[in-house]
Write a protein that holds these residues in place. Structure first.
Motif, PDB file in Angstrom:
ATOM      1  N   GLY A 201      16.018   7.359  24.308  1.00 31.14           N
ATOM      2  CA  GLY A 201      15.354   8.202  25.300  1.00 31.14           C
ATOM      3  C   GLY A 201      16.276   9.205  25.959  1.00 31.14           C
ATOM      4  N   SER A 202      17.479   9.380  25.409  1.00 28.17           N
ATOM      5  CA  SER A 202      18.437  10.322  25.985  1.00 28.17           C
ATOM      6  C   SER A 202      17.808  11.709  26.136  1.00 28.17           C
ATOM      7  CB  SER A 202      19.680  10.422  25.096  1.00 28.17           C
ATOM      8  OG  SER A 202      20.509  11.490  25.515  1.00 28.17           O
ATOM      9  N   LYS A 203      18.114  12.355  27.251  1.00 27.24           N
ATOM     10  CA  LYS A 203      17.591  13.701  27.504  1.00 27.24           C
ATOM     11  C   LYS A 203      18.641  14.771  27.197  1.00 27.24           C
ATOM     12  CE  LYS A 203      13.491  12.529  28.691  1.00 27.24           C
ATOM     13  NZ  LYS A 203      13.600  11.157  28.167  1.00 27.24           N
ATOM     14  N   ARG A 204      19.582  14.464  26.322  1.00 27.24           N
ATOM     15  CA  ARG A 204      20.645  15.424  26.023  1.00 27.24           C
ATOM     16  C   ARG A 204      20.082  16.737  25.480  1.00 27.24           C
ATOM     17  NH1 ARG A 204      24.374  15.466  21.396  1.00 27.24           N
ATOM     18  NH2 ARG A 204      26.177  16.750  21.936  1.00 27.24           N
ATOM     19  N   SER A 205      19.044  16.666  24.650  1.00 24.75           N
ATOM     20  CA  SER A 205      18.465  17.893  24.084  1.00 24.75           C
ATOM     21  C   SER A 205      17.632  18.666  25.095  1.00 24.75           C
ATOM     22  CB  SER A 205      17.604  17.547  22.860  1.00 24.75           C
ATOM     23  OG  SER A 205      16.462  16.791  23.250  1.00 24.75           O
ATOM     24  N   GLN A 206      17.235  18.006  26.180  1.00 23.26           N
ATOM     25  CA  GLN A 206      16.384  18.646  27.185  1.00 23.26           C
ATOM     26  C   GLN A 206      17.094  18.904  28.509  1.00 23.26           C
ATOM     27  OE1 GLN A 206      12.727  16.470  27.868  1.00 23.26           O
ATOM     28  NE2 GLN A 206      12.941  15.419  25.923  1.00 23.26           N
ATOM     29  N   ALA A 207      18.282  18.357  28.675  1.00 19.98           N
ATOM     30  CA  ALA A 207      18.921  18.312  29.993  1.00 19.98           C
ATOM     31  C   ALA A 207      19.099  19.688  30.629  1.00 19.98           C
ATOM     32  CB  ALA A 207      20.266  17.600  29.900  1.00 19.98           C
TER      33      ALA A 207
ATOM     34  N   LEU B  36      13.753  11.044  37.605  1.00 20.42           N
ATOM     35  CA  LEU B  36      13.362   9.744  37.072  1.00 20.42           C
ATOM     36  C   LEU B  36      13.018   9.875  35.595  1.00 20.42           C
ATOM     37  CD1 LEU B  36      12.146  10.035  40.180  1.00 20.42           C
ATOM     38  CD2 LEU B  36      11.276   7.757  39.684  1.00 20.42           C
ATOM     39  N   ASP B  37      13.584   8.989  34.793  1.00 18.79           N
ATOM     40  CA  ASP B  37      13.317   8.978  33.353  1.00 18.79           C
ATOM     41  C   ASP B  37      13.093   7.538  32.894  1.00 18.79           C
ATOM     42  OD1 ASP B  37      13.082   9.691  30.684  1.00 18.79           O
ATOM     43  OD2 ASP B  37      15.257   9.712  30.351  1.00 18.79           O
ATOM     44  N   PRO B  38      11.982   6.930  33.324  1.00 17.27           N
ATOM     45  CA  PRO B  38      11.709   5.531  32.959  1.00 17.27           C
ATOM     46  C   PRO B  38      11.286   5.419  31.500  1.00 17.27           C
ATOM     47  CG  PRO B  38       9.837   6.451  34.122  1.00 17.27           C
ATOM     48  CD  PRO B  38      10.919   7.499  34.166  1.00 17.27           C
ATOM     49  N   PRO B  39      11.331   4.222  30.936  1.00 19.53           N
ATOM     50  CA  PRO B  39      10.867   4.038  29.553  1.00 19.53           C
ATOM     51  C   PRO B  39       9.374   4.278  29.445  1.00 19.53           C
ATOM     52  CG  PRO B  39      11.259   1.922  30.611  1.00 19.53           C
ATOM     53  CD  PRO B  39      11.788   2.965  31.542  1.00 19.53           C
ATOM     54  N   TYR B  40       8.953   4.700  28.241  1.00 21.36           N
ATOM     55  CA  TYR B  40       7.524   4.867  27.985  1.00 21.36           C
ATOM     56  C   TYR B  40       6.798   3.545  28.220  1.00 21.36           C
ATOM     57  CZ  TYR B  40       7.837   9.433  25.611  1.00 21.36           C
ATOM     58  OH  TYR B  40       8.003  10.758  25.307  1.00 21.36           O
ATOM     59  N   LEU B  41       5.561   3.637  28.675  1.00 22.35           N
ATOM     60  CA  LEU B  41       4.727   2.435  28.760  1.00 22.35           C
ATOM     61  C   LEU B  41       4.501   1.890  27.356  1.00 22.35           C
ATOM     62  CD1 LEU B  41       1.979   3.378  31.374  1.00 22.35           C
ATOM     63  CD2 LEU B  41       4.044   2.036  31.727  1.00 22.35           C
ATOM     64  N   GLY B  42       4.567   0.573  27.213  1.00 21.23           N
ATOM     65  CA  GLY B  42       4.319  -0.042  25.920  1.00 21.23           C
ATOM     66  C   GLY B  42       5.528  -0.079  25.000  1.00 21.23           C
ATOM     67  N   ASN B  43       6.671   0.429  25.452  1.00 21.95           N
ATOM     68  CA  ASN B  43       7.867   0.398  24.634  1.00 21.95           C
ATOM     69  C   ASN B  43       8.370  -1.039  24.493  1.00 21.95           C
ATOM     70  OD1 ASN B  43      10.729   0.574  23.855  1.00 21.95           O
ATOM     71  ND2 ASN B  43      10.427   2.773  24.099  1.00 21.95           N
TER      72      ASN B  43
ATOM     73  N   ARG C  83       6.280  11.063  50.852  1.00 22.35           N
ATOM     74  CA  ARG C  83       6.172  10.899  52.306  1.00 22.35           C
ATOM     75  C   ARG C  83       7.497  11.196  53.001  1.00 22.35           C
ATOM     76  NH1 ARG C  83       2.935   6.261  50.912  1.00 22.35           N
ATOM     77  NH2 ARG C  83       4.796   4.923  51.114  1.00 22.35           N
ATOM     78  N   ARG C  84       8.606  10.911  52.323  1.00 24.78           N
ATOM     79  CA  ARG C  84       9.926  11.122  52.921  1.00 24.78           C
ATOM     80  C   ARG C  84      10.455  12.540  52.723  1.00 24.78           C
ATOM     81  NH1 ARG C  84      13.275   6.837  50.042  1.00 24.78           N
ATOM     82  NH2 ARG C  84      11.398   6.166  48.953  1.00 24.78           N
ATOM     83  N   GLY C  85       9.696  13.378  52.027  1.00 25.99           N
ATOM     84  CA  GLY C  85      10.140  14.750  51.806  1.00 25.99           C
ATOM     85  C   GLY C  85      11.205  14.882  50.732  1.00 25.99           C
ATOM     86  N   VAL C  86      11.256  13.909  49.809  1.00 22.45           N
ATOM     87  CA  VAL C  86      12.217  13.944  48.710  1.00 22.45           C
ATOM     88  C   VAL C  86      11.593  14.686  47.533  1.00 22.45           C
ATOM     89  CG1 VAL C  86      13.587  12.573  47.097  1.00 22.45           C
ATOM     90  CG2 VAL C  86      13.186  11.732  49.430  1.00 22.45           C
ATOM     91  N   LYS C  87      12.266  15.685  47.014  1.00 20.91           N
ATOM     92  CA  LYS C  87      11.776  16.368  45.818  1.00 20.91           C
ATOM     93  C   LYS C  87      12.178  15.559  44.591  1.00 20.91           C
ATOM     94  CE  LYS C  87      11.841  20.975  47.868  1.00 20.91           C
ATOM     95  NZ  LYS C  87      12.416  22.337  47.842  1.00 20.91           N
ATOM     96  N   TRP C  88      11.258  15.508  43.619  1.00 22.72           N
ATOM     97  CA  TRP C  88      11.557  14.732  42.422  1.00 22.72           C
ATOM     98  C   TRP C  88      10.990  15.381  41.162  1.00 22.72           C
ATOM     99  CZ3 TRP C  88       7.018  13.467  40.084  1.00 22.72           C
ATOM    100  CH2 TRP C  88       5.888  13.223  40.867  1.00 22.72           C
ATOM    101  N   ALA C  89      11.613  15.030  40.042  1.00 20.94           N
ATOM    102  CA  ALA C  89      11.126  15.391  38.709  1.00 20.94           C
ATOM    103  C   ALA C  89      11.039  14.105  37.905  1.00 20.94           C
ATOM    104  CB  ALA C  89      12.068  16.382  38.040  1.00 20.94           C
ATOM    105  N   LEU C  90       9.983  13.991  37.120  1.00 18.44           N
ATOM    106  CA  LEU C  90       9.728  12.765  36.361  1.00 18.44           C
ATOM    107  C   LEU C  90       9.462  13.096  34.904  1.00 18.44           C
ATOM    108  CD1 LEU C  90       8.870   9.675  36.149  1.00 18.44           C
ATOM    109  CD2 LEU C  90       6.540  10.481  36.654  1.00 18.44           C
ATOM    110  N   SER C  91      10.305  12.584  34.002  1.00 15.94           N
ATOM    111  CA  SER C  91      10.033  12.625  32.565  1.00 15.94           C
ATOM    112  C   SER C  91       9.352  11.308  32.215  1.00 15.94           C
ATOM    113  CB  SER C  91      11.337  12.774  31.766  1.00 15.94           C
ATOM    114  OG  SER C  91      11.939  14.016  31.994  1.00 15.94           O
TER     115      SER C  91
END
Length: 305
Positions: free
Chosen positions: A49-55, A217-224, A246-254
């Motif tokens: 699941g490395s994001k090296r190609s997308q980082a 956040l880059d969690p594993p796919y569901l069902g992996n 709620r805390r005003g934290v900006k996030w990105a999720l793969s």
């Protein structure tokens, strides 16, 4: 010197929480918060699941922020683009975090160990690989984990239901040359030497995030079924994202996407995010190993800003 039958590398203070003390966070300067200029991410820790190609693409969407949090650090590709003394990176898999600790605190130990193991492999192909694999599954030595990741099929970190590493030796590749590996380790050491690495659940890692911080956040796919941990609970993940909002934290999720003809979408509730971006990530080495054919992959990047 390391013998062929190396003992478990002892990590100071348990190796579970390393890096700067929280007090350093209070002295961040404008220079600290500037984005680093990165054109290439060298391959150090191979991870499923490395994001090296997308980082670099993902990094282009990261806004200005105070502290950076990455609770599923894996190969650390995105971390490489933004790491600074206040950054926090975590994972629940202890050998992985201990390996990051060695990169951070004892890079020469890692370099010397890989050189010795690489030469042992060339003299005893492929038996030495399986000897190390058996040893790792008993002792969980992070130095052995590094060797396995650099020499197994396509560098895929694959585990069985019992949590044992079960990928095979890559017969057509002898592993990265020790001289090149040394160069890569030193580059990474300079980038992550002041990062705080933690071994804990992702929700714990994100508890300290506050307004103006950023989390990737880059969690594993569901069902992996090839990972070292149980499937992530979707509802719990959504609760954590809502807490960040709620805390005003900006996030990105793969989180989801498509692999070949297989739709792996698991839509995040629309009230949690603002934008959804599809990012092409090339061919899937996992699909090639497990299914025998190449599959094109597109992944979703959810943003709450």
């Amino acid at each position: 010197m390391f013998s062929r039958h190396m003992s478990f590398f002892s990590i100071p203070n348990g190796g579970l929480r390393t890096g700067p003390t929280p007090a350093i966070v209070k002295s961040i300067t404008a220079k600290d918060t500037a984005k680093r200029s990165v054109k290439h991410i060298p391959s150090l820790i191979k991870w499923t699941g490395s994001k090296r190609s997308q980082a670099l693409t993902i990094a282009s969407y990261i806004p200005d922020h105070h502290r950076y949090f990455e609770p599923f650090v894996g190969s650390g590709a995105v971390l490489f683009t933004v790491a600074r003394p206040s950054s926090v990176a975590g994972d629940i898999y202890e050998p992985l975090i201990k390996l990051w600790h060695i990169v951070q605190r004892h890079p020469q130990v890692l370099i010397d160990n890989y050189r010795k193991q690489w030469h042992a492999l060339q003299k005893d192909l492929p038996d030495y690989f399986y000897e190390v694999r058996d040893r790792f599954n008993k002792l969980k030595d992070p130095l052995d984990l590094n060797f396995l990741l650099r020499t197994c099929v396509n560098g895929i970190a694959r585990f069985n239901e019992a949590g044992s590493f079960n990928n095979s030796f890559h017969l057509s590749r002898p592993g990265m040359s020790p001289d090149r590996f040394e160069s890569v380790v030193n580059i990474w050491h300079s980038v992550v030497k002041d990062v705080l690495f933690v071994c804990q659940d992702y929700s714990e890692t994100l508890q300290e995030a506050r307004r103006d911080d950023f989390a990737y956040l880059d969690p594993p796919y569901l069902g992996n079924k090839q990972r070292y941990t149980k499937n992530i609970e979707f509802d719990r993940l959504c609760e954590v994202l809502q807490s960040l909002n709620r805390r005003g934290v900006k996030w990105a999720l793969s989180f989801d996407g498509r692999r070949g003809k297989r739709n792996m979408l698991q839509p995040i509730p629309q009230g949690l995010y603002v934008r959804l971006i599809s990012i092409a990530s090339g061919n899937s080495p996992v699909g090639k190993v497990l299914n025998g054919h190449v599959e094109m992959v597109e992944e979703s990047l959810y943003l709450n800003y």
